[in-house]
Structures are given as C-alpha cells and as structure tokens.
Design an enzyme around this catalytic site. Structure first.
Site, PDB file in Angstrom:
ATOM      1  N   ASN A   9     -20.492  -4.642  -9.542  1.00  0.00           N
ATOM      2  CA  ASN A   9     -19.657  -5.717 -10.071  1.00  0.00           C
ATOM      3  C   ASN A   9     -18.594  -5.084 -10.977  1.00  0.00           C
ATOM      4  O   ASN A   9     -18.918  -4.485 -12.006  1.00  0.00           O
ATOM      5  CB  ASN A   9     -20.528  -6.694 -10.860  1.00  0.00           C
ATOM      6  CG  ASN A   9     -19.730  -7.893 -11.344  1.00  0.00           C
ATOM      7  OD1 ASN A   9     -18.517  -7.817 -11.572  1.00  0.00           O
ATOM      8  ND2 ASN A   9     -20.408  -9.005 -11.515  1.00  0.00           N
ATOM      9  N   ALA A  10     -17.342  -5.215 -10.573  1.00  0.00           N
ATOM     10  CA  ALA A  10     -16.254  -4.542 -11.297  1.00  0.00           C
ATOM     11  C   ALA A  10     -16.170  -5.019 -12.749  1.00  0.00           C
ATOM     12  O   ALA A  10     -15.869  -4.224 -13.649  1.00  0.00           O
ATOM     13  CB  ALA A  10     -14.933  -4.783 -10.583  1.00  0.00           C
TER      14      ALA A  10
ATOM     15  N   ARG B  33       0.837  -1.215   0.000  1.00  0.00           N
ATOM     16  CA  ARG B  33       0.000   0.000   0.000  1.00  0.00           C
ATOM     17  C   ARG B  33       0.864   1.255   0.000  1.00  0.00           C
ATOM     18  O   ARG B  33       0.455   2.301  -0.484  1.00  0.00           O
ATOM     19  CB  ARG B  33      -0.953  -0.018   1.204  1.00  0.00           C
ATOM     20  CG  ARG B  33      -1.985  -1.123   1.081  1.00  0.00           C
ATOM     21  CD  ARG B  33      -3.014  -1.125   2.199  1.00  0.00           C
ATOM     22  NE  ARG B  33      -3.834  -2.326   2.054  1.00  0.00           N
ATOM     23  CZ  ARG B  33      -3.851  -3.340   2.920  1.00  0.00           C
ATOM     24  NH1 ARG B  33      -3.129  -3.285   4.029  1.00  0.00           N
ATOM     25  NH2 ARG B  33      -4.596  -4.395   2.686  1.00  0.00           N
TER      26      ARG B  33
ATOM     27  N   CYS C 161      -3.691 -12.990  -5.807  1.00  0.00           N
ATOM     28  CA  CYS C 161      -3.386 -13.792  -4.611  1.00  0.00           C
ATOM     29  C   CYS C 161      -3.697 -15.265  -4.866  1.00  0.00           C
ATOM     30  O   CYS C 161      -3.739 -16.064  -3.932  1.00  0.00           O
ATOM     31  CB  CYS C 161      -4.147 -13.276  -3.401  1.00  0.00           C
ATOM     32  SG  CYS C 161      -5.919 -13.281  -3.635  1.00  0.00           S
TER      33      CYS C 161
END
Ligand code: SAH
Length: 363
Positions: A245-246, A179, A307
């Site tokens: 919803n991306a 980050r 991930c």
C-alpha cells in the site's frame, strides 16, 4: 415527449420552439435522457453512419502519428457518446456504456472489421455505470475467441496487456505520450514509482537510463505483470516491483528510514467518481503528494498525475501547492500536460478533459 420511444432507440430532438435540434439515443431510465449523435436532420443513423464515424476517428489518430495503439474512439469527444474503443495494434477492446450505443454494438464491430483486419475484438463492459442505464455488466469475445494476453509495443518497449482481466480495457493508453516526458529527468536517477499497475512508467524510466527503479502497487496481480514486463524488455536488473500500500510505505520510508530518491512518480487511481466524495479525493491527493515530495532529494523531481474527473486543473495544482508548503519544499513547474492526443478534449465538455500530468522540480 411525443409517442412512446423504445428505450435505447434513436429519437429526434426539437427546441421548445419546434426547431430541429438533433438526433440521439433515448433512455428514459438514465439521468441523461437523450445523448445526441448528430445535429443534422438529413443524416440517417444506421450501420453506415457508424462506419463513417469510425473511419473518421482512425484518420484523425493516424494524422496525429498513432499507428499501433490508440484510443480509437473517445466517446463524446468523437461524437459517439459512451462508446470507447481501444486499439491495441490488431486487437480491439470496446465499451458501450449507454443503452443507446449498446444497441449499435454489432454495427461498431462490423465497422472495425471493415476498416481493419482485427485479430480479435473484446467487450469490456464489466463497468458499474452500465447499471445506471439498466444494463448488466458483462465481458467476452465479440470476434472468434483468441488469447486475450497480448503484447503491445509502445515507445520502443514491449508490454503484456491482459485484455480480459486487466484494469479498465487492459492498459492505460492515456499516459502513452506522457511516459516519454520523463526521458531526461530519469537519466542516472534512483526512481520510485507508486501506483505502477503493470509498470509502464517504471520500465520507461529504466529504458531511459535510470540507475535503479522501484515500482509499487497494491495489487499482487499488477506487480506480477509488471515484473514480467520488466523481463520482456530485459530490464529486470534495474527495475523491481513490490505489492504494498503506497500510502503506508511512503509515510514509513520518509519517517523511519529517511529514504531519498532522485525522482518520485505517482499515478493514483481516480479517488472518486461522485461529487459527494470530492473532499475525500482532495485529501487523498494531498496526502500522497506530500508523502511523495518528502522522499525527493533536493533538486530532484516529482512526477504526479490525477485522472479524477471531478478534481479539475485548478484544484489539482492547488493541492500540489499545498503539499509543497506542508512539506516545506519549493517547487518549480517543469511541464504540465494532459491525456495523450488520441483522447481529444472538447472545450465546454468537462468530462473529456480529465487527466492532469505534472512534473515539478523539488528544491
Ligand atoms: N501508472 C499506471 C496506471 C496506474 S492505475 C500506468 O501508466 O499504466 C492505478 C493503480 O494504483 C492501480 O494499478 C491500482 O492497483 C493501484 N493502487 C490503488 N490503490 C493503491 C494503494 N493504496 N497503494 C498502491 N497502489 C494502489
């Protein structure tokens, strides 16, 4: 096998020639029948063993500069197979994902109480993989009850963490070092973040001087938390969140609205945990990265993560390369990182190296 060991008990393991190999916990029901805890014959597996291990884990994290929050125990990478302990300052969240370590849960709790002065310890064993070990999914307090909605500090910012109902252990500590890596590229930028969960990257972007930040997550609950986190840091005028919803909106914003951003950040969930669906996962990554890249202004940046354990580094980079070619954009690698250092990687143990974090400039 000699004798009839109790499921979850500690057994001695020998090579075929009779030489001692180690001690580990046993579970005939699991595909992994023994998980080694030590290679040394003289070591007793008892409460003291776990206390010593946890002290060692903490010393290591402190050495690396972690003071408040860290993954204190990262399973295999710390020699404690299937034990996860996340430290959120004075609160601890634990997962015992194999029967053998589950039996030692009281010893782990005792060790945490000895090494630290915990305000609370919580068990997030609501994880399906436990069923493969013949254990139920469960969650609850392992200390006196406490308010499981806590506030943590990270990189000078504050975040609500819902230990009881948040995803996984409540917060994704594995991206805590990454980050910080967006600091320079977001200055003065219009930023879009997708898969924001409780808004950690987006709130960092706002704090690092972004002009505007929009964060997207499919979960209304995550978006509500993210908005609260923005307010907690006084950044609600810069960073906004929407529950969508991306996959749908990124496509729409590119095709219909021709939107452009200086920086697009993507941090999707693991698309598969099983080898059978690996192609689906690859397509998912390709699609979302293609969509994301198309929304980046020439000379802007794409910040993208994966991930998924089964999508290794090489495959991930190939996917990004393919996405760039399809989008007809030239990319330059800015930085390529992995999980934060409190999640150490053991070479040869692929599952300990799972996070890929890439920043590219999109020409
Ligand atoms: N970046 C976050 C972690 C993201 S976890 C952090 O650093 O804390 C992945 C998130 O993706 C989850 O919050 C999940 O709700 C969200 N998600 C899953 N599918 C989605 C989709 N199709 N569109 C938008 N968000 C989605």
């Amino acid at each position: 096998m000699e004798g009839d060991p109790e499921p979850g008990s500690v057994v001695d393991v020998f090579y075929s020639d009779g030489k001692f190999a180690g001690k580990g916990y046993f579970n005939a029901q699991s595909q992994i029948m023994v998980r080694l805890l030590t290679r040394e014959k003289g070591i007793e597996i008892n409460d003291g063993f776990f206390l010593k291990k946890i002290k060692k884990c903490w010393a290591y994290r402190q050495k690396l500069g972690y003071t408040e929050n860290c993954r204190l125990v990262f399973g295999e990478a710390d020699g404690l197979s299937q034990l996860i302990v996340d430290k959120f300052n004075e609160y601890f969240v634990i997962q015992t994902l194999a029967l053998g370590i589950d039996k030692w849960k009281p010893a782990v709790v005792k060790a945490l109480e000895t090494v630290f002065t915990p305000k609370g310890i919580y068990e997030r064993n609501d994880v399906p993989v436990r069923e493969l070990e013949g254990m139920p999914q469960q969650k609850g307090f392992l200390s006196n009850p406490f308010d499981p909605k806590i506030i943590i500090n990270e990189n000078g910012l504050k975040f609500y963490v819902d230990i009881e109902n948040g995803q996984k252990t409540g917060y994704f500590l594995d991206q805590q070092d990454n980050r910080k890596a967006i600091k320079n590229i977001v200055k003065g930028a219009d930023v879009l973040g997708a898969f924001t969960y409780t808004g950690s990257f987006e709130i960092h972007a706002a704090n690092y001087g972004a002009k505007s930040v929009l964060g997207l997550d499919i979960s209304q609950n995550a978006v509500d938390q993210a908005n609260k986190n923005a307010e907690l840091n006084g950044l609600q005028h810069i960073v906004k969140f929407e529950a969508v919803n991306a996959f749908d909106v990124l496509k729409h914003w590119d095709k219909e609205e021709k939107r452009k951003y200086d920086v697009v950040m993507l941090d999707p969930p693991a698309f598969t945990k099983s080898r059978a669906n690996i192609d689906k996962a690859i397509n998912g990554y390709k699609e979302i990265n293609l969509r994301g890249m198309k929304l980046v202004k020439p000379g802007g940046f794409l910040v993208t993560s994966s991930c998924t354990n089964l999508v290794n580094t090489e495959t991930f980079l190939q996917i990004i390369d393919m996405a760039a070619k399809d989008a007809r954009r030239k990319i330059r690698q800015v930085s390529f990182l992995t999980q934060s250092a409190d999640h150490p990687i053991i070479w040869g143990m692929e599952n300990t190296h799972y996070l890929k974090f890439l920043i590219v400039e999109v020409g």
